[in-house]
Design a protein around this motif. Structure first.
Motif, PDB file in Angstrom:
ATOM      1  N   LYS A 413       0.450 -13.124   0.195  1.00 20.66           N
ATOM      2  CA  LYS A 413       0.059 -13.120  -1.042  1.00 20.66           C
ATOM      3  C   LYS A 413      -1.000 -12.903  -1.388  1.00 20.66           C
ATOM      4  N   VAL A 414      -2.130 -13.231  -0.500  1.00 24.98           N
ATOM      5  CA  VAL A 414      -3.501 -12.648  -0.605  1.00 24.98           C
ATOM      6  C   VAL A 414      -3.204 -10.955  -0.688  1.00 24.98           C
ATOM      7  N   LEU A 415      -2.721 -10.528   0.185  1.00 27.31           N
ATOM      8  CA  LEU A 415      -2.507  -9.173   0.292  1.00 27.31           C
ATOM      9  C   LEU A 415      -1.925  -8.344  -1.249  1.00 27.31           C
ATOM     10  N   LYS A 416      -0.805  -9.172  -1.519  1.00 26.58           N
ATOM     11  CA  LYS A 416      -0.428  -8.754  -3.000  1.00 26.58           C
ATOM     12  C   LYS A 416      -1.069  -8.845  -4.094  1.00 26.58           C
ATOM     13  N   GLU A 417      -1.932  -9.932  -4.068  1.00 28.39           N
ATOM     14  CA  GLU A 417      -3.051 -10.044  -5.122  1.00 28.39           C
ATOM     15  C   GLU A 417      -3.816  -8.944  -5.089  1.00 28.39           C
ATOM     16  N   GLU A 418      -4.336  -8.648  -3.829  1.00 27.63           N
ATOM     17  CA  GLU A 418      -5.235  -7.497  -3.797  1.00 27.63           C
ATOM     18  C   GLU A 418      -4.887  -6.115  -4.161  1.00 27.63           C
ATOM     19  N   GLU A 419      -3.738  -5.825  -3.858  1.00 33.27           N
ATOM     20  CA  GLU A 419      -3.207  -4.647  -4.247  1.00 33.27           C
ATOM     21  C   GLU A 419      -2.923  -4.613  -5.667  1.00 33.27           C
ATOM     22  N   ILE A 420      -2.325  -5.664  -6.055  1.00 29.56           N
ATOM     23  CA  ILE A 420      -2.346  -5.531  -7.895  1.00 29.56           C
ATOM     24  C   ILE A 420      -3.607  -5.374  -8.424  1.00 29.56           C
ATOM     25  N   THR A 421      -4.716  -5.987  -7.758  1.00 29.26           N
ATOM     26  CA  THR A 421      -6.009  -5.918  -8.749  1.00 29.26           C
ATOM     27  C   THR A 421      -6.612  -4.703  -8.288  1.00 29.26           C
ATOM     28  N   TYR A 422      -6.875  -4.383  -7.131  1.00 34.26           N
ATOM     29  CA  TYR A 422      -7.540  -3.236  -6.634  1.00 34.26           C
ATOM     30  C   TYR A 422      -6.758  -2.022  -6.121  1.00 34.26           C
ATOM     31  N   GLY A 423      -5.649  -2.121  -5.866  1.00 34.53           N
ATOM     32  CA  GLY A 423      -5.016  -0.920  -4.969  1.00 34.53           C
ATOM     33  C   GLY A 423      -5.680  -0.666  -3.832  1.00 34.53           C
ATOM     34  N   THR A 424      -6.275  -1.634  -3.111  1.00 37.54           N
ATOM     35  CA  THR A 424      -7.130  -1.345  -1.760  1.00 37.54           C
ATOM     36  C   THR A 424      -6.183  -0.752  -0.665  1.00 37.54           C
ATOM     37  N   ILE A 425      -4.948  -1.413  -0.462  1.00 34.22           N
ATOM     38  CA  ILE A 425      -4.338  -0.849   0.708  1.00 34.22           C
ATOM     39  C   ILE A 425      -3.671   0.556   0.496  1.00 34.22           C
ATOM     40  N   SER A 426      -3.324   0.669  -0.670  1.00 35.19           N
ATOM     41  CA  SER A 426      -2.690   1.949  -1.439  1.00 35.19           C
ATOM     42  C   SER A 426      -3.658   3.282  -1.011  1.00 35.19           C
ATOM     43  N   LYS A 427      -4.910   3.061  -1.471  1.00 36.83           N
ATOM     44  CA  LYS A 427      -5.951   3.821  -1.512  1.00 36.83           C
ATOM     45  C   LYS A 427      -6.119   4.248  -0.108  1.00 36.83           C
ATOM     46  N   LEU A 428      -6.248   3.227   0.765  1.00 38.18           N
ATOM     47  CA  LEU A 428      -6.641   3.622   2.240  1.00 38.18           C
ATOM     48  C   LEU A 428      -5.263   4.266   2.943  1.00 38.18           C
ATOM     49  N   ALA A 429      -4.203   4.092   2.378  1.00 35.62           N
ATOM     50  CA  ALA A 429      -2.948   4.782   2.858  1.00 35.62           C
ATOM     51  C   ALA A 429      -3.134   6.363   2.692  1.00 35.62           C
ATOM     52  N   GLN A 430      -3.706   6.508   1.284  1.00 40.59           N
ATOM     53  CA  GLN A 430      -3.998   7.878   0.891  1.00 40.59           C
ATOM     54  C   GLN A 430      -5.069   8.661   1.597  1.00 40.59           C
ATOM     55  N   ASP A 431      -6.112   7.790   1.748  1.00 35.50           N
ATOM     56  CA  ASP A 431      -7.698   8.495   2.020  1.00 35.50           C
ATOM     57  C   ASP A 431      -8.047   8.217   3.243  1.00 35.50           C
ATOM     58  N   GLY A 432      -7.570   7.241   3.871  1.00 32.13           N
ATOM     59  CA  GLY A 432      -8.122   6.795   5.328  1.00 32.13           C
ATOM     60  C   GLY A 432      -7.711   7.773   6.515  1.00 32.13           C
ATOM     61  N   THR A 433      -8.326   7.321   7.674  1.00 32.09           N
ATOM     62  CA  THR A 433      -8.068   8.162   8.865  1.00 32.09           C
ATOM     63  C   THR A 433      -6.836   7.887   9.201  1.00 32.09           C
ATOM     64  N   SER A 434      -6.189   8.784  10.054  1.00 35.98           N
ATOM     65  CA  SER A 434      -4.708   8.756  10.494  1.00 35.98           C
ATOM     66  C   SER A 434      -4.345   7.225  11.179  1.00 35.98           C
ATOM     67  N   ARG A 435      -5.201   6.706  11.657  1.00 34.87           N
ATOM     68  CA  ARG A 435      -4.962   5.480  12.265  1.00 34.87           C
ATOM     69  C   ARG A 435      -4.949   4.340  11.142  1.00 34.87           C
TER      70      ARG A 435
END
Length: 457
Positions: A413-435
């Motif tokens: 639930k916390v992760l969903k709210e984070e993703e809806i509000t900031y897109g944090t996980i999506s940004k990392l999936a796009q711009d982060g290191t390979s790991r």
């Protein structure tokens, strides 16, 4: 044509050169990037440079010499360990002669017997065999070859007889009256800081480390130990542990680890910090990681971390990190309360880089993961990912989050709210290191699957 390089013809030498270069690179980054770098880092960088220099000079100076090694030379001129012509013959306590680098390697491995006679050695002082050296030199001249000189770095092997006598005199004073103990301990601290040759001397004498510890051991109550004397002895142990050849011997000397533990609990803050630094340098060896972990030293390290004194934090965090590389020590750290203390410091913004790395290592332990979830790690880790520009930190955060959320579905639930509000996980999936991308995509995939299940239901 590809450049083969100076070290490429010998795989062992090449591997050692690569290892030294990596160590030097890491140490230089520490010294350049960290205003609070330690004297240990400078000394180790110097040792790495000296090691590279020695490899380079050895490679160049022995090229011709090796070509002539096939010549038949008198058996007495050959080292019993290498079966090669000796360059720096030395006499062991047993009376046998060996080439210095080979017998030194034997002694550094913790052996205290003569390889040829199996006699137990009364001491490990190596005495130059000038007669054999001169005879070998004359034989080489008669064969038209040049015997390369032993390569030395700084004063490592250049200690004089007067300095050696001074060393043993200082050790004897450590069993004398208190004023002499304090004088001797202070001088040994300074000598082992400035001169690698004095650090090496402790490895040559079988009882030297035990003598060093005499003012702190022998049934003395810690309340009766002079704080400045304790600081000098513990700091000398730190100086000795920097010397690679001493690490095994220091850690395996019976009273060392208990006295370092006591120093962590009862010493001045400088003493406690230096005790932690000594444990860090000693734990560079895998065998020492196991030995130190079994001693119970992790708990006082965590207690010192919890206190949060700025002078000690970096050394304590480094020691805990090194120890937790060894699998069994992860469980010990979790049992001793590491997760709570580390997470609290991270939330307070204290030494985040180092402590996140430890937390990531501990996240393979089930109880550690449960504690992280219970202590509110998820929002904290998400905030760090949003705000940090450090790739290593975001990598560690997403790796820990991935483990927590796979373990506890209530955190989605916390992760969903984070993703809806900031897109944090999506940004990392796009711009982060390979790991980081891999871990982030794993979380996103679970989030999407969970959302679809919810909608279907």
């Amino acid at each position: 044509m590809a450049k083969t390089g100076v070290f490429s013809s010998d795989p062992t030498v090449r591997a050692r050169a690569v290892e030294l270069k990596r160590e030097l690179q890491r140490l230089v980054r520490t010294i350049v990037d960290d205003d609070d770098y330690s004297i240990d880092a400078v000394d180790r960088a110097k040792d790495a440079i000296c090691g590279l220099r020695e490899l380079m000079l050895n490679k160049r100076s022995t090229a011709t010499f090796k070509l002539h090694q096939a010549l038949s030379c008198p058996q007495d001129f050959k080292c019993p360990l290498s079966n090669e012509l000796m360059r720096d013959p030395v006499i062991l306590a047993s009376g046998q002669t060996y080439d210095r680098p080979y017998i030194q390697k034997w002694l550094n491995a913790g052996n205290r017997t003569c390889p040829r006679t199996q006699q137990v050695l009364s001491h490990t002082v190596l005495t130059p065999n000038h007669l054999i050296r001169e005879m070998i030199s004359q034989w080489c001249k008669s064969q038209g070859i040049e015997l390369p000189s032993p390569v030395r770095c700084g004063r490592e092997d250049g200690i004089t007889e007067a300095e050696r006598d001074r060393f043993f005199s200082l050790l004897n004073k450590l069993s004398a009256a208190l004023p002499e103990q304090k004088e001797a301990a202070k001088e040994l601290r300074l000598l082992t800081k400035k001169m690698p040759s004095f650090r090496a001397l402790f490895g040559e004498s079988i009882d030297a480390i035990t003598q060093l510890l005499a003012p702190l051991s022998g049934g003395k109550s810690q309340s009766s130990v002079q704080p400045d004397l304790q600081e000098d002895v513990i700091t000398t142990l730190l100086n000795l542990s920097i010397h690679d050849s001493n690490k095994k011997l220091v850690a395996e000397t019976p009273m060392v680890i208990p006295l370092l533990m006591e120093a962590l609990r009862s010493g001045t803050i400088q003493t406690r910090s230096n005790a932690a630094a000594a444990l860090f340098t000693l734990s560079a060896l895998d065998s020492n990681k196991a030995l130190i972990g079994k001693s119970g030293v992790i708990r006082p390290l965590i207690d010192l971390l919890d206190e949060g004194h700025p002078l000690a934090m970096k050394d304590v965090a480094s020691a805990i990190f090194n120890l937790c590389i060894f699998h069994e020590n992860k469980a010990r750290a979790v049992r001793d309360g590491a997760v709570r203390v580390i997470l609290k410091k991270i939330m307070d913004g204290v030494h985040v880089d180092e402590l996140l790395a430890i937390l990531a290592m501990l996240s393979i332990h089930q109880r550690a993961v449960e504690e992280m979830g219970e202590l509110g790690a998820v929002p904290c880790l998400l905030r760090i990912i949003r705000e940090s520009n450090c790739e290593r930190n975001t990598e560690n955060c997403i790796a820990i989050l991935h483990t927590i959320c796979l373990n506890d579905r209530t955190k989605w639930k916390v992760l969903k709210e984070e993703e809806i509000t900031y897109g944090t996980i999506s940004k990392l999936a796009q711009d982060g290191t390979s790991r980081a991308k891999r871990k982030a995509n794993g979380i996103l995939e679970r989030l999407r699957r969970d959302i679809n299940i919810t909608h279907t239901a």
